[in-house]
Design a protein around this motif. Sequence first.
Motif, mmCIF file in Angstrom:
data_model
loop_
_atom_site.group_PDB
_atom_site.id
_atom_site.type_symbol
_atom_site.label_atom_id
_atom_site.label_comp_id
_atom_site.label_asym_id
_atom_site.label_seq_id
_atom_site.Cartn_x
_atom_site.Cartn_y
_atom_site.Cartn_z
ATOM 1 N N LYS A 376 20.927 -17.587 8.685
ATOM 2 C CA LYS A 376 19.828 -16.634 8.774
ATOM 3 C C LYS A 376 19.964 -15.537 7.723
ATOM 4 O O LYS A 376 18.995 -15.178 7.046
ATOM 5 C CB LYS A 376 19.775 -16.010 10.171
ATOM 6 N N THR A 379 19.342 -16.949 4.107
ATOM 7 C CA THR A 379 17.943 -17.290 3.907
ATOM 8 C C THR A 379 17.092 -16.033 3.771
ATOM 9 O O THR A 379 16.192 -15.960 2.926
ATOM 10 C CB THR A 379 17.420 -18.157 5.061
ATOM 11 N N THR A 380 17.373 -15.039 4.609
ATOM 12 C CA THR A 380 16.636 -13.779 4.507
ATOM 13 C C THR A 380 16.881 -13.118 3.163
ATOM 14 O O THR A 380 15.950 -12.595 2.528
ATOM 15 C CB THR A 380 17.060 -12.817 5.634
ATOM 16 N N ALA A 383 15.000 -15.107 0.573
ATOM 17 C CA ALA A 383 13.562 -14.927 0.723
ATOM 18 C C ALA A 383 13.127 -13.576 0.156
ATOM 19 O O ALA A 383 12.106 -13.461 -0.525
ATOM 20 C CB ALA A 383 13.166 -15.031 2.196
ATOM 21 N N SER A 384 13.913 -12.545 0.433
ATOM 22 C CA SER A 384 13.580 -11.218 -0.077
ATOM 23 C C SER A 384 13.664 -11.176 -1.595
ATOM 24 O O SER A 384 12.843 -10.540 -2.260
ATOM 25 C CB SER A 384 14.534 -10.174 0.525
ATOM 26 N N ASN A 392 8.275 -6.553 5.838
ATOM 27 C CA ASN A 392 9.554 -7.063 6.300
ATOM 28 C C ASN A 392 9.348 -8.419 6.982
ATOM 29 O O ASN A 392 8.507 -8.536 7.871
ATOM 30 C CB ASN A 392 10.167 -6.063 7.287
ATOM 31 N N PRO A 393 10.131 -9.467 6.594
ATOM 32 C CA PRO A 393 9.934 -10.796 7.191
ATOM 33 C C PRO A 393 10.296 -10.890 8.666
ATOM 34 O O PRO A 393 9.903 -11.844 9.332
ATOM 35 C CB PRO A 393 10.865 -11.703 6.371
ATOM 36 N N THR A 394 11.055 -9.901 9.194
ATOM 37 C CA THR A 394 11.590 -10.034 10.554
ATOM 38 C C THR A 394 10.500 -10.219 11.602
ATOM 39 O O THR A 394 10.570 -11.119 12.441
ATOM 40 C CB THR A 394 12.442 -8.802 10.908
ATOM 41 N N VAL A 397 8.868 -13.593 11.364
ATOM 42 C CA VAL A 397 9.675 -14.672 11.932
ATOM 43 C C VAL A 397 9.480 -14.747 13.437
ATOM 44 O O VAL A 397 9.314 -15.834 13.999
ATOM 45 C CB VAL A 397 11.168 -14.466 11.579
ATOM 46 N N LEU A 450 14.083 -19.358 7.657
ATOM 47 C CA LEU A 450 14.285 -18.076 8.327
ATOM 48 C C LEU A 450 14.272 -18.250 9.840
ATOM 49 O O LEU A 450 14.875 -17.474 10.577
ATOM 50 C CB LEU A 450 13.200 -17.080 7.911
ATOM 51 N N SER A 452 15.837 -19.774 12.167
ATOM 52 C CA SER A 452 17.103 -20.493 12.294
ATOM 53 C C SER A 452 17.294 -21.163 13.648
ATOM 54 O O SER A 452 18.208 -21.955 13.815
ATOM 55 C CB SER A 452 18.276 -19.527 12.033
#
Length: 532
Positions: A376, A379-380, A383-384, A392-394, A397, A450, A452
């Motif tokens: 995780k 990948t984060t 990705a960033s 923010n991708p969080t 996800v 992301l 996971s």
Amino acid sequence: MLNYPIGVQDFATIRRGGYVYVDKTELVYKLTRGHIYFLGRPRRFGKSLLVSTLKYYFQGERDLFEGLKIAELEQEWKRHPVFVFDFNLGNKKVPNGLRDYLFSVISKGEQDYDIKPLLNAEGTGPSPYAPMRFAHLLEEVHEKTGQQVVVLVDEYDKPLLDLLETGNPGDEVQLEANREELKNFFSTFKAADAHLRFVLLTGITKFSQVSMFSGVNQPDDISYSNRFDTLLGITEEEMYTVFADAIEELADEQGLTVEQTKAWLKDMYDGYHFSQKLKDVYNPYSILNVFADMRVKDYWFASGTPSYLMRLLSKCSEDVMQYTGRYYDEDTFINYKADTAKPLPMIFQSGYLTIKDVDRDFNTYLLDFPNNEVRKGMTTLLASKYIQPNDNPTSWVRDMVKALRTADLDLVRRLFTSFLAATPYSMRPKKTQEQRELYFHYTFYLLMRLISCYTVYTEKQLSEGRADCIVETPKFIYIFEFKLDGTAEEALQQIKEKGYARAYDADERKKFLLGVSFSSKTGTTEEWKVEE
């Protein structure tokens, strides 16, 4: 309530302070039967504690080892002179910084043992050459004490990694100066071999292809040795004995059964392998923090990605994720040469990939992420770096996990479309069709990775071709095919013609076929077509 040694690296402090200690001293005793070793491990894996343990053992401080396995094995407890070089200390990024640190340790040794320094050629003062002066010190101390000397070098490669690929010409010059200084210093061990009882060098990487150890008298590299694969880290047996009460407490805190908690911890922090035996090793830093906080979080990854690795990745032109789930010859990832075009050895040796399987017929090794924490986190990070979204991708996800869990494919489409739309135009490659296709495919893959908690395959090899992406959840299987500047119908038709779903005919989960077209003009999804 157990006392966890978070940030404590001194063996005496741990033993006298009543901290939890996972007894590795049987392996430590076995290690001390040898002569000169090199041990590579990722950061925060216990290298400094091992150096400290060896220091007290060779100084004969028996009381610290009472109740441990080594107390039953060692009968003599001889007191040897010990010199410790900790390259975490001092400023090695400035001219003569490394040399000044070496001389500081040597000078202290001369004072402690009342040894007159080796003089320079003119006889007017101490020698300005650290290797010669240290060799003289080793010989004199051996003669004075009657015992051979122990030399412990912690994080030997830090003076190199701190300067690696910074882009500063001055740092490149200093990197070469430090490399030569270390090479000359390590030659001491060969010249003074008769005066040495034991030598250990620890670090993250082994700069084997740049002659770093050419002056050392054949060090035994135990980084991936069957004999010492569990010397650092926590095995499953140690987890379930030393931390049995802590696991029960965590289970109660989280409202889970003990078995569920064990499985959760294993998925998050286990999975490192440091030999062909594939003996599972848990990340010790994360485990200690989990039980200290009674929370499961990304402790090791969140503690900081090394700056040298970030610099390598920022200059890497390759798709880093392509390294996962593939077999390699040992030399491809064990031996390191500073090369931004081939970052695999650094990624592996830094602990972001590990050995997952061994093909003994071809003597090749399967590399992949050790566990969910690293998967995780890496990948984060990628990705960033690669996508650079405005948001923010969080939260994205979390929403995507829920959508896939309930087969809300309209929401899946909207989430993916909005994420791509928020990606800056400048990030999209525009030169060739191949680059544009790779961008959209890789972006989708990163976003799926992301998530996971689900199984994600990219370019999965099936009987009649390769499926672009397959996502498996407990209840559903999603088979994706992508087309750039094409149609969703064409993508969907390819799934059917190639029979990508046939591999799952015996699987009771519901299957969805998803044809997706991307627009190189708008930078996001153009069409989206779904069939069960």
